[in-house]
Design a protein around this motif. Structure first.
Motif, mmCIF file in Angstrom:
data_model
loop_
_atom_site.group_PDB
_atom_site.id
_atom_site.type_symbol
_atom_site.label_atom_id
_atom_site.label_comp_id
_atom_site.label_asym_id
_atom_site.label_seq_id
_atom_site.Cartn_x
_atom_site.Cartn_y
_atom_site.Cartn_z
ATOM 1 N N GLU B 130 1.136 -1.454 -0.004
ATOM 2 C CA GLU B 130 0.321 -0.042 0.377
ATOM 3 C C GLU B 130 0.935 1.066 0.261
ATOM 4 O O GLU B 130 0.408 2.056 -0.853
ATOM 5 C CB GLU B 130 -1.031 -0.445 1.177
ATOM 6 N N GLU B 133 2.342 1.808 -3.405
ATOM 7 C CA GLU B 133 1.323 2.080 -4.717
ATOM 8 C C GLU B 133 1.270 3.218 -3.775
ATOM 9 O O GLU B 133 0.774 4.460 -5.064
ATOM 10 C CB GLU B 133 0.324 1.205 -4.324
ATOM 11 N N ARG B 137 1.307 6.607 -7.305
ATOM 12 C CA ARG B 137 0.242 6.506 -7.442
ATOM 13 C C ARG B 137 0.286 8.346 -7.353
ATOM 14 O O ARG B 137 0.442 8.769 -8.296
ATOM 15 C CB ARG B 137 -1.354 6.516 -7.155
ATOM 16 N N THR B 144 -0.567 0.514 -11.852
ATOM 17 C CA THR B 144 -0.541 -1.250 -11.811
ATOM 18 C C THR B 144 1.848 -0.441 -11.246
ATOM 19 O O THR B 144 2.074 -1.791 -11.596
ATOM 20 C CB THR B 144 -0.353 -2.099 -12.773
ATOM 21 N N SER B 146 4.756 -0.115 -9.430
ATOM 22 C CA SER B 146 5.553 0.126 -7.856
ATOM 23 C C SER B 146 6.508 0.582 -7.603
ATOM 24 O O SER B 146 7.679 0.060 -9.176
ATOM 25 C CB SER B 146 6.045 -1.384 -7.324
#
Lengths: 323, 323
Positions: B130, B133, B137, B144, B146
């Motif tokens: 998490e 990610e 983002r 998708t 990392s």
């Protein structure tokens, strides 16, 4: 009112406990399970297997329970368990445990001697605190603030206190930016079209820089050195700058019809994206080298430094071309 | 080349296993420890204590080992353990476990029936994924990607692929920004001083908005609803706008000596900071309401929308005051 949370300590050894079961490789598993009873351990999920104080393996309680009768600890242990040095940064330590899919992480000294075990609850707390702290620092809060805490309970006065310091640094930067634009007053008067593209170049260079910062900060947190990222990042940044310039130049010419300004926008984008990529690698590395959290290198200070550079690059390029 | 990592599943039940020891409250602890032997469990760090399938407590293996002879499971269990519903988002689930300092987390249905246990290794993997990610983002990578993976191993072509989509959205936004500035061409020609403060207002409104986004995104991730944050955030944003305006106005007048422009900068800052605070709450909430990760609301899309609004607010205010 709630009490301030206990500060999360920073290196592996400070999270480790030595109140864990310790066995020898030739101990019988069944006898070991019997011997554990009546003891109070901080963590018994993982048993440290040592020979003369040197860690030779870790065995989870699940492996002990599943072992056939007569097995020895040496037969059920993981002989290559995740271990870290005492002064390993806590986030790298947690990362090491997850990547080996072990619930606990052993801390050993240079000679391989077992110093303690970080139980899974501590690893979880470390990861959660690191995540929260990274976000707060990137978001422009004082270093001690927690974004989750602020979200759920912080009062307005504390909110202001955690945020205003960076905003006033930002205000100084913003006034400096106005001064930089102002130093090109003559050029802007002569061709007001040049002023249109200041926010565009600043935004795009910042977006390119942010992507690189994200990688570098993440890399530094989990133990990937900047040097290993640098070459690919510079190539990527250069290619991105070329692609953006190749689209932005023609689009600018097509909409505004000024070939000189279009050329200036394209060249400035190329230069600003290249510089942004380099700055985005240097800043977190500098913070890291000063033993500060590299995430500061993608916070508000980095943004304002980046923006000033982009404005300067764009207006210098533009005045050189447009005259 | 490495294989793509297994996608991390999103809700609590998908991380749970029911290959864990289950006991009844009146079971003898010592007999329970004997009964565990010879079984293969996914996790034995925590024992689920159930009555007719309904979870009544959790007991760690440490508590079982430390229990005095003759104790029952009901006496050693935590009677108020962290539990989550099957469809709880994975990050909230991990959060719940950490805040109760338990190594495992039980998943129960509406009737309290025990469905499974999330072992500590899974909770660790969830938190790490998490974190990575969220950063990717926010940094402007495709959903998708990392950040850690890209930092350590991704090739240039894949780097470009993960980054270019958001940059081309950003390029469109940047050209739009040039158009917005351009629509005030007459005002800028008449008073070129107005152009100096475009990057300053954009930067500061963005910095204020980013702080609010950080809180809202973090709040949504760990289960604090936006409504609970909103009132304090709006007050905070308003106060910050007032303070920045109160400093920026006089400073602008002192340096550039134009009272009208100084008034315009101050009023625009106040308005832009207020609007930035509201947008910073609405965007992540919208993404969350559309069942997308709210962190998109503090990424490059949010920045470009915010910047366009700030430019518009500043130039509208400025032309209204300066004429």
């Amino acid at each position: 009112m709630t009490a301030e949370p206990e500060p999360i300590l920073r290196t592996a050894i400070e999270h480790a406990t030595n109140s864990v079961p310790i066995a020898r490789p030739d101990d019988d598993v069944s006898a070991m399970l019997d011997a554990l009873r009546g003891h109070r351990f901080d963590s018994a999920a993982v048993i440290a297997v040592c020979r003369d104080g040197v860690l030779v393996g870790l065995a989870t309680v699940e492996r002990l329970l599943a072992a056939p009768p007569g097995s020895t600890m040496g037969e059920v242990m993981d002989t290559d368990p995740p271990v870290v040095a005492p002064h390993t940064h806590q986030e790298r330590a947690a990362w090491a445990a997850v990547h080996r899919d072990e619930p606990g992480l052993a801390v050993v000294d240079d000679a391989g001697r077992f110093l303690g075990l970080i139980p899974p609850q501590r690893l979880l707390a470390v990861l959660l605190a690191e995540h929260d702290e990274d976000l707060a620092r990137m978001g422009g809060f004082l270093g001690t603030a927690s974004a989750a805490k602020a979200a759920s309970e912080e009062r307005v006065t504390r909110r202001l206190w955690h945020r205003l310091p960076w905003l006033f640094v930002g205000l100084a930067g913003a006034m400096l930016a106005a001064g930089v634009v102002g130093s090109f007053e003559e050029a802007l008067r002569a061709n007001v079209l040049l002023a249109f593209f200041v926010p565009a170049v600043v935004y795009l260079a910042d977006a390119v820089g942010t992507q690189t910062e994200t990688l570098v900060v993440r890399g530094l947190s989990v133990g990937v050195p900047v040097g290993r990222i640098a070459v690919r990042e510079v190539i990527t940044g250069g290619l991105i700058g070329l692609l953006l310039a190749a689209v932005a130049g023609p689009v600018t010419f097509w909409i505004w019809g000024d070939a000189e300004v279009a050329t200036a926008v394209a060249l400035a984008l190329l230069a600003a994206c290249g510089v942004a990529t380099v700055v985005a690698m240097v800043l977190p590395w500098l913070f890291s080298a000063m033993r500060l959290d590299p995430v500061y290198g993608s916070g508000p200070l980095a943004t304002v430094a980046q923006d000033l550079l982009s404005i300067l690059i764009y207006l210098e390029t533009a005045t050189a071309i447009v005259g």
